[in-house]
Design a protein around this motif. Structure first.
Motif, PDB file in Angstrom:
ATOM      1  N   THR A   1      21.800  12.351  22.550  1.00  0.00           N
ATOM      2  CA  THR A   1      20.647  11.322  22.985  1.00  0.00           C
ATOM      3  C   THR A   1      20.598  10.743  21.359  1.00  0.00           C
ATOM      4  O   THR A   1      21.529  11.076  20.299  1.00  0.00           O
ATOM      5  CB  THR A   1      19.272  12.309  22.528  1.00  0.00           C
ATOM      6  OG1 THR A   1      18.371  11.493  22.760  1.00  0.00           O
ATOM      7  CG2 THR A   1      19.248  13.218  21.390  1.00  0.00           C
ATOM      8  N   THR A   2      19.991   9.548  21.445  1.00  0.00           N
ATOM      9  CA  THR A   2      20.198   8.578  20.404  1.00  0.00           C
ATOM     10  C   THR A   2      18.822   7.740  20.698  1.00  0.00           C
ATOM     11  O   THR A   2      18.233   7.687  21.763  1.00  0.00           O
ATOM     12  CB  THR A   2      21.521   7.613  20.155  1.00  0.00           C
ATOM     13  OG1 THR A   2      21.337   6.925  19.051  1.00  0.00           O
ATOM     14  CG2 THR A   2      21.551   6.554  21.501  1.00  0.00           C
ATOM     15  N   VAL A   3      18.288   6.905  19.699  1.00  0.00           N
ATOM     16  CA  VAL A   3      16.928   6.140  19.897  1.00  0.00           C
ATOM     17  C   VAL A   3      17.598   4.898  19.347  1.00  0.00           C
ATOM     18  O   VAL A   3      18.142   4.640  18.412  1.00  0.00           O
ATOM     19  CB  VAL A   3      15.798   6.855  18.614  1.00  0.00           C
ATOM     20  CG1 VAL A   3      14.746   5.878  18.953  1.00  0.00           C
ATOM     21  CG2 VAL A   3      15.535   8.076  19.394  1.00  0.00           C
ATOM     22  N   ILE A   4      17.133   3.835  20.310  1.00  0.00           N
ATOM     23  CA  ILE A   4      17.293   2.443  19.774  1.00  0.00           C
ATOM     24  C   ILE A   4      16.057   1.666  19.896  1.00  0.00           C
ATOM     25  O   ILE A   4      15.328   2.007  20.188  1.00  0.00           O
ATOM     26  CB  ILE A   4      18.170   1.882  20.864  1.00  0.00           C
ATOM     27  CG1 ILE A   4      17.477   1.726  22.461  1.00  0.00           C
ATOM     28  CG2 ILE A   4      19.422   2.531  21.325  1.00  0.00           C
ATOM     29  CD1 ILE A   4      18.087   1.095  23.456  1.00  0.00           C
ATOM     30  N   GLU A   5      16.087   0.565  18.856  1.00  0.00           N
ATOM     31  CA  GLU A   5      15.086  -0.273  18.735  1.00  0.00           C
ATOM     32  C   GLU A   5      15.492  -1.625  18.716  1.00  0.00           C
ATOM     33  O   GLU A   5      16.765  -1.898  18.393  1.00  0.00           O
ATOM     34  CB  GLU A   5      14.444   0.033  17.177  1.00  0.00           C
ATOM     35  CG  GLU A   5      13.887   1.307  17.231  1.00  0.00           C
ATOM     36  CD  GLU A   5      13.160   1.616  15.653  1.00  0.00           C
ATOM     37  OE1 GLU A   5      13.067   0.597  15.157  1.00  0.00           O
ATOM     38  OE2 GLU A   5      12.679   2.801  15.553  1.00  0.00           O
ATOM     39  N   TRP A   6      14.708  -2.710  19.362  1.00  0.00           N
ATOM     40  CA  TRP A   6      15.170  -3.926  19.190  1.00  0.00           C
ATOM     41  C   TRP A   6      13.871  -4.811  19.327  1.00  0.00           C
ATOM     42  O   TRP A   6      12.929  -4.309  19.541  1.00  0.00           O
ATOM     43  CB  TRP A   6      16.207  -4.274  20.552  1.00  0.00           C
ATOM     44  CG  TRP A   6      15.323  -4.214  21.935  1.00  0.00           C
ATOM     45  CD1 TRP A   6      14.952  -5.321  22.480  1.00  0.00           C
ATOM     46  CD2 TRP A   6      15.398  -3.052  22.780  1.00  0.00           C
ATOM     47  NE1 TRP A   6      14.382  -4.609  23.831  1.00  0.00           N
ATOM     48  CE2 TRP A   6      14.690  -3.516  23.816  1.00  0.00           C
ATOM     49  CE3 TRP A   6      15.332  -1.764  22.417  1.00  0.00           C
ATOM     50  CZ2 TRP A   6      14.052  -2.451  24.942  1.00  0.00           C
ATOM     51  CZ3 TRP A   6      14.885  -0.775  23.369  1.00  0.00           C
ATOM     52  CH2 TRP A   6      14.394  -1.131  24.479  1.00  0.00           C
ATOM     53  N   THR A   7      14.077  -6.032  19.070  1.00  0.00           N
ATOM     54  CA  THR A   7      13.018  -7.345  19.368  1.00  0.00           C
ATOM     55  C   THR A   7      13.344  -8.020  20.500  1.00  0.00           C
ATOM     56  O   THR A   7      14.321  -8.614  20.480  1.00  0.00           O
ATOM     57  CB  THR A   7      12.796  -7.786  17.853  1.00  0.00           C
ATOM     58  OG1 THR A   7      12.486  -6.932  16.910  1.00  0.00           O
ATOM     59  CG2 THR A   7      11.587  -8.881  18.335  1.00  0.00           C
ATOM     60  N   ASP A   8      12.439  -8.145  21.318  1.00  0.00           N
ATOM     61  CA  ASP A   8      12.599  -9.260  22.464  1.00  0.00           C
ATOM     62  C   ASP A   8      12.139 -10.710  22.001  1.00  0.00           C
ATOM     63  O   ASP A   8      11.082 -10.909  21.736  1.00  0.00           O
ATOM     64  CB  ASP A   8      11.758  -8.618  23.692  1.00  0.00           C
ATOM     65  CG  ASP A   8      11.962  -9.779  25.051  1.00  0.00           C
ATOM     66  OD1 ASP A   8      12.365 -10.542  24.989  1.00  0.00           O
ATOM     67  OD2 ASP A   8      11.815  -9.279  26.005  1.00  0.00           O
TER      68      ASP A   8
ATOM     69  N   ASP B   1       4.902 -12.807  15.590  1.00  0.00           N
ATOM     70  CA  ASP B   1       5.372 -11.365  16.106  1.00  0.00           C
ATOM     71  C   ASP B   1       6.004 -11.322  17.332  1.00  0.00           C
ATOM     72  O   ASP B   1       5.409 -11.769  18.278  1.00  0.00           O
ATOM     73  CB  ASP B   1       4.025 -10.525  15.832  1.00  0.00           C
ATOM     74  CG  ASP B   1       3.721  -9.897  14.605  1.00  0.00           C
ATOM     75  OD1 ASP B   1       4.386  -9.988  13.676  1.00  0.00           O
ATOM     76  OD2 ASP B   1       2.830  -9.238  14.318  1.00  0.00           O
ATOM     77  N   GLY B   2       7.047 -10.704  17.558  1.00  0.00           N
ATOM     78  CA  GLY B   2       8.062 -10.548  18.759  1.00  0.00           C
ATOM     79  C   GLY B   2       7.679  -9.228  19.283  1.00  0.00           C
ATOM     80  O   GLY B   2       7.181  -8.303  18.392  1.00  0.00           O
ATOM     81  N   ARG B   3       7.784  -9.148  20.333  1.00  0.00           N
ATOM     82  CA  ARG B   3       7.559  -7.735  21.137  1.00  0.00           C
ATOM     83  C   ARG B   3       8.666  -6.900  20.621  1.00  0.00           C
ATOM     84  O   ARG B   3       9.854  -7.233  20.941  1.00  0.00           O
ATOM     85  CB  ARG B   3       7.644  -7.907  22.549  1.00  0.00           C
ATOM     86  CG  ARG B   3       7.384  -6.694  23.310  1.00  0.00           C
ATOM     87  CD  ARG B   3       6.198  -5.952  23.307  1.00  0.00           C
ATOM     88  NE  ARG B   3       5.925  -4.868  24.326  1.00  0.00           N
ATOM     89  CZ  ARG B   3       4.952  -4.043  24.044  1.00  0.00           C
ATOM     90  NH1 ARG B   3       4.079  -4.186  23.191  1.00  0.00           N
ATOM     91  NH2 ARG B   3       4.719  -3.001  24.813  1.00  0.00           N
ATOM     92  N   GLU B   4       8.506  -5.795  19.919  1.00  0.00           N
ATOM     93  CA  GLU B   4       9.188  -4.877  19.210  1.00  0.00           C
ATOM     94  C   GLU B   4       9.398  -3.526  20.172  1.00  0.00           C
ATOM     95  O   GLU B   4       8.073  -3.152  20.512  1.00  0.00           O
ATOM     96  CB  GLU B   4       9.001  -4.551  17.850  1.00  0.00           C
ATOM     97  CG  GLU B   4       9.021  -5.636  16.732  1.00  0.00           C
ATOM     98  CD  GLU B   4       9.091  -5.209  15.514  1.00  0.00           C
ATOM     99  OE1 GLU B   4       9.610  -4.855  14.679  1.00  0.00           O
ATOM    100  OE2 GLU B   4       7.525  -5.052  15.355  1.00  0.00           O
ATOM    101  N   LEU B   5      10.276  -3.161  20.699  1.00  0.00           N
ATOM    102  CA  LEU B   5      10.383  -2.034  21.586  1.00  0.00           C
ATOM    103  C   LEU B   5      11.524  -0.947  21.040  1.00  0.00           C
ATOM    104  O   LEU B   5      12.123  -1.094  19.941  1.00  0.00           O
ATOM    105  CB  LEU B   5      10.922  -2.631  22.873  1.00  0.00           C
ATOM    106  CG  LEU B   5      10.071  -3.343  23.689  1.00  0.00           C
ATOM    107  CD1 LEU B   5      10.658  -4.223  24.994  1.00  0.00           C
ATOM    108  CD2 LEU B   5       8.962  -2.699  24.257  1.00  0.00           C
ATOM    109  N   GLN B   6      11.293   0.073  21.633  1.00  0.00           N
ATOM    110  CA  GLN B   6      12.149   1.494  21.353  1.00  0.00           C
ATOM    111  C   GLN B   6      12.280   2.231  22.324  1.00  0.00           C
ATOM    112  O   GLN B   6      11.481   2.393  23.411  1.00  0.00           O
ATOM    113  CB  GLN B   6      11.249   2.421  20.355  1.00  0.00           C
ATOM    114  CG  GLN B   6      12.089   3.389  19.707  1.00  0.00           C
ATOM    115  CD  GLN B   6      10.688   4.060  18.776  1.00  0.00           C
ATOM    116  OE1 GLN B   6      10.311   5.178  19.016  1.00  0.00           O
ATOM    117  NE2 GLN B   6      10.868   3.664  17.510  1.00  0.00           N
TER     118      GLN B   6
END
Length: 501
Positions: A148-155, A168-173
């Protein structure tokens, strides 16, 4: 923040081993030792003289050591009555420990009520530990170990509508479970609620506030470990694995269907479960920020419906954004253990409860998804229309009579598929059955159904995998026969919506 992050900050291995739960009794080994030593301590006064002093000394020592270990590892609220019994009995036991084997004891009519109260306190602790256990995740049955791993990014294409800053951009996880190489037995397993102690606490507090329950009730989940190994090497070979995107229920987070996700990963699927910031109860990013649920108010059924449609649209775009980002991971644009191992051309959108609205909208608006699955929820779409993906909807049985619009609206959503769709009602289940809740909620039929703690997950995952194997892997699967093998009748629990008929 960085475009993507998959780093983990695991809690120490020593703490993890202390918090491993003994299946069936809802307690960790050190908690079980405390309970046994506490019972021995309370009982020492009533033993024959030649055993009395030795048992009292041994039970006192073990109780104190166990209590010290739990104080360091984390004391669950269920053990508080047990510790109270130890504290109350210790002063009276001191007389037994310091005296001669045949020395004078407190009179029985004084000691009797105290001993009885001590036993009752211990029984109360054991009872609550069994009723509210730390989740004991079933071992995945597939050929693969699970990483398992966790990723984060901004759309970059979406401004964040819940903040006042226009930049502010939509930040997701998302948390990903994937087929992995086997790890040594002593390798630390991933915590249930987060990558670090700070994240675990933030998520537990957020869930507690959202559900309206005291934070301490979630101690078991906060200390639980899963079967997955953080950032484990991906399974050997060059196989590219189909992708399953998951949207959790209203207010819930990425981990609420961990047992289901681990089983899918062990069978060769990559599962990416999303946190939806401002919709999930609490989302803690790697830089330390915690985004809490933004309460949405409404004053009528019509406003509630509009809100559900709005949130479903947000979740649908989050799912599509996650699929795009997984493509970047696979191509190597973003560094990942999964580079070159994802088949994003074979992707399914799955939702649970309120997440179903997002999954169906994602299927309608994003042709990259090849299948859609609903876990006890209905579609919400302000612009309903046809979609080309096959669909599977599994629903609970208990409580359906309280919501007469649920099944008709779900059926209408399934009828919009231009191919075959299935609706299956699983007897003996409730709404929480479609999450990890049976692993930690009290075994009350109105809460978790009548199928036990692990059987619902086994059935739901087997049916999910059968459907995905047919639709994403083109494996010959007679789905109605698969359903009937579990005792589901096409005339009662199973409805097939075939566009060719």
């Amino acid at each position: 923040m960085p475009a993507s992050s998959s780093s983990t900050q695991p809690i120490s291995l020593a703490t993890a081993s202390v918090n491993e739960t003994i299946g069936g009794i809802g307690m960790t080994p050190i908690e079980a030792v405390l309970v046994v030593s506490a019972l021995a301590l309370v009982s020492a006064r009533w033993l024959p003289p030649r055993f009395r002093r030795r048992v009292a000394i041994g039970a006192t020592a073990v109780s104190l050591v166990s209590a010290a270990v739990l104080a360091v590892a984390g004391l669950r609220w269920q053990m508080v009555p047990v510790l109270v019994a130890v504290v109350v009995v210790l002063p009276f036991t001191a007389r037994t420990m310091s005296g001669k084997p045949g020395g004078r004891r407190m009179r029985w009519w004084l000691a009797g009520p105290g001993s009885a109260a001590g036993v009752l306190a211990i029984v109360a602790g054991v009872g609550t530990a069994i009723t509210f256990p730390a989740p004991d995740f079933p071992t995945p049955t597939g050929k693969h170990a699970v990483g398992t791993t966790v990723i984060e990014w901004t759309d970059p294409d979406r401004p964040e509508k819940w903040t006042s800053d226009p930049d502010d951009g939509r930040e997701l996880q998302a948390q990903i479970w994937y087929p992995a190489q086997a790890s040594p037995d002593k390798v630390e397993r991933a915590p249930y609620l987060g990558r670090s102690e700070a994240e675990v606490n933030a998520v537990a507090e957020g869930f507690g506030d959202f559900l309206g329950i005291p934070r301490f009730v979630l101690d078991g989940q906060a200390k639980a470990r899963t079967n997955s190994v953080p950032d484990a090497p991906v399974a050997s070979g060059k196989e590219q694995f189909p992708v399953v995107l998951f949207s959790p229920g209203g207010g819930m987070g990425r981990t609420t269907n961990t047992a289901w996700a681990e089983e899918l990963a062990s069978k060769g699927y990559v599962v990416a479960a999303l946190d939806h910031p401002y919709v999930s109860a609490a989302v803690r990013f790697a830089d330390g920020r915690t985004v809490r649920w933004a309460e949405q108010k409404f004053s009528s059924d019509a406003e509630a419906r509009q809100l559900s449609e709005k949130l479903a649209a947000v979740k649908a775009r989050d799912l599509s954004s996650a699929l795009t980002h997984l493509g970047r991971l696979d191509s190597g644009q973003v560094k990942s253990v999964l580079t070159g191992r994802l088949d994003t051309d074979r992707a399914a959108a799955v939702g649970m409860s309120a997440g179903v609205g997002g999954a169906f909208q994602a299927a309608r608006t994003d042709e990259r998804f090849s299948a859609v699955i609903a876990l006890d929820g209905r579609p919400y779409d302000a612009h309903p229309g046809p979609y080309d993906q096959p669909a599977l909807a599994m629903t609970s049985q208990i409580g359906l009579e309280d919501n007469p619009t649920y099944l008709p609206e779900l059926g209408q959503g399934l009828e919009r598929s231009t191919t075959t769709a299935y609706m299956l009602t699983i007897p003996g289940t409730t709404h929480p059955t479609f999450t990890d809740a049976p692993l930690w909620m009290p075994p009350v039929p109105s809460l978790v159904g009548t199928r036990g703690r692990t059987e619902p997950n086994r059935i739901i995952t087997e049916l999910t995998i059968g459907f995905l194997d047919a639709e994403l892997r083109n494996q010959p699967t007679d789905l109605p026969r698969l359903f009937s093998r579990h005792g589901f009748s096409k005339h009662r629990e199973l409805t097939v919506y075939d566009a060719d008929e």
